[in-house]
Write a protein that holds these residues in place. Structure first.
Motif, PDB file in Angstrom:
ATOM      1  N   ALA A   1      45.623  46.011  45.415  1.00 52.41           N
ATOM      2  CA  ALA A   1      45.164  45.992  46.804  1.00 52.41           C
ATOM      3  C   ALA A   1      46.093  45.150  47.670  1.00 52.41           C
ATOM      4  O   ALA A   1      46.442  45.533  48.789  1.00 52.41           O
ATOM      5  N   VAL A   2      46.525  43.996  47.167  1.00 56.13           N
ATOM      6  CA  VAL A   2      47.435  43.120  47.919  1.00 56.13           C
ATOM      7  C   VAL A   2      48.783  43.811  48.106  1.00 56.13           C
ATOM      8  O   VAL A   2      49.353  43.808  49.211  1.00 56.13           O
TER       9      VAL A   2
ATOM     10  N   PRO B   1      43.195  45.295  39.926  1.00 52.69           N
ATOM     11  CA  PRO B   1      42.811  45.952  41.169  1.00 52.69           C
ATOM     12  C   PRO B   1      43.126  45.073  42.388  1.00 52.69           C
ATOM     13  O   PRO B   1      43.520  45.571  43.436  1.00 52.69           O
ATOM     14  N   ARG B   2      42.932  43.767  42.229  1.00 52.44           N
ATOM     15  CA  ARG B   2      43.202  42.868  43.352  1.00 52.44           C
ATOM     16  C   ARG B   2      44.713  42.855  43.655  1.00 52.44           C
ATOM     17  O   ARG B   2      45.119  42.881  44.812  1.00 52.44           O
ATOM     18  N   THR B   3      45.546  42.809  42.648  1.00 51.36           N
ATOM     19  CA  THR B   3      47.001  42.829  42.823  1.00 51.36           C
ATOM     20  C   THR B   3      47.435  44.136  43.473  1.00 51.36           C
ATOM     21  O   THR B   3      48.264  44.148  44.376  1.00 51.36           O
TER      22      THR B   3
ATOM     23  N   LEU C   1      38.315  35.377  34.739  1.00 54.12           N
ATOM     24  CA  LEU C   1      38.782  36.726  35.037  1.00 54.12           C
ATOM     25  C   LEU C   1      39.627  37.256  33.896  1.00 54.12           C
ATOM     26  O   LEU C   1      40.447  36.545  33.322  1.00 54.12           O
TER      27      LEU C   1
ATOM     28  N   GLY D   1      40.584  42.532  35.566  1.00 52.67           N
ATOM     29  CA  GLY D   1      39.938  42.199  36.836  1.00 52.67           C
ATOM     30  C   GLY D   1      40.940  41.857  37.919  1.00 52.67           C
ATOM     31  O   GLY D   1      40.698  42.050  39.095  1.00 52.67           O
ATOM     32  N   SER D   2      42.114  41.332  37.558  1.00 55.88           N
ATOM     33  CA  SER D   2      43.108  40.949  38.566  1.00 55.88           C
ATOM     34  C   SER D   2      44.005  42.116  38.956  1.00 55.88           C
ATOM     35  O   SER D   2      44.635  42.093  39.991  1.00 55.88           O
TER      36      SER D   2
END
Length: 185
Positions: free
Chosen positions: A13-14, A9-11, A2, A6-7
């Protein structure tokens, strides 16, 4: 593998989900802690309103006006049994007999009927307020009051119960009131 991009958007979202959860928990907590709440547990809005009504009883205002103009009533509602109470603590500077006799006359003039005068120093009165039995208890130099320097206390309680006997066991002097004679337990 990754990338840093890439991380992100995930961060985001969390963190967004955590923020929504926190706001939701705060909103639910605010509703449950609201003054009077929804009546799920403890004191309902009607209990809080009844406490406000008791705090406006003429006996409370007249006692403060005649004996201690700085006295302010306090209201409470017990979450366990929804019992509503109003307390007024006064610093009269009067001797015990004079303070109780004067206060009893004021309470009776405000429409309260003397129920009894106990050997432990409590003077009890009763009245119907909005169709509910309410008791009024007068005590002098009682450990039941929290306000330092106060010597006379009045407590109005829904459910019509006088305070439990915890005051001093000194006999109560005769009243000069013209109300019906009281009984001593």
């Amino acid at each position: 593998m990754l990338s840093r991009h890439g991380s992100a958007p995930r961060t985001a979202a969390v963190l967004g989900a955590a923020a929504v959860a926190l706001v939701s928990m705060t909103a639910v907590g605010a509703v449950l802690a609201y003054d009077g709440g929804a009546g799920i547990y403890g004191c309902a809005r009607a209990d809080v309103d009844f406490g406000r009504r008791l705090a406006q009883d003429p006996a409370v205002a007249r006692l403060a006006a005649h004996l201690d103009r700085t006295a302010e009533p306090g209201r409470s509602c017990d979450d366990d049994d929804s019992s509503v109470a109003v307390d007024l603590e006064l610093s009269t500077g009067l001797e015990r007999a004079d303070a109780l006799r004067t206060a009893a006359g004021i309470v009776e003039q405000a429409g309260w009927a003397r129920r009894d005068r106990t050997d432990d120093g409590r003077w009890c009165f009763e009245k119907q307020v909005a169709g509910r039995a309410v008791s009024a208890t007068l005590t002098y130099e009682s450990e039941l009051r929290a306000e330092p320097g106060s010597d006379l206390g009045l407590t109005l309680r829904r459910h019509g119960r006088c305070l439990s006997p915890q005051a001093a066991s000194t006999p109560v002097p005769s009243s000069t009131s013209t109300a019906a004679p009281s009984t001593t337990r």
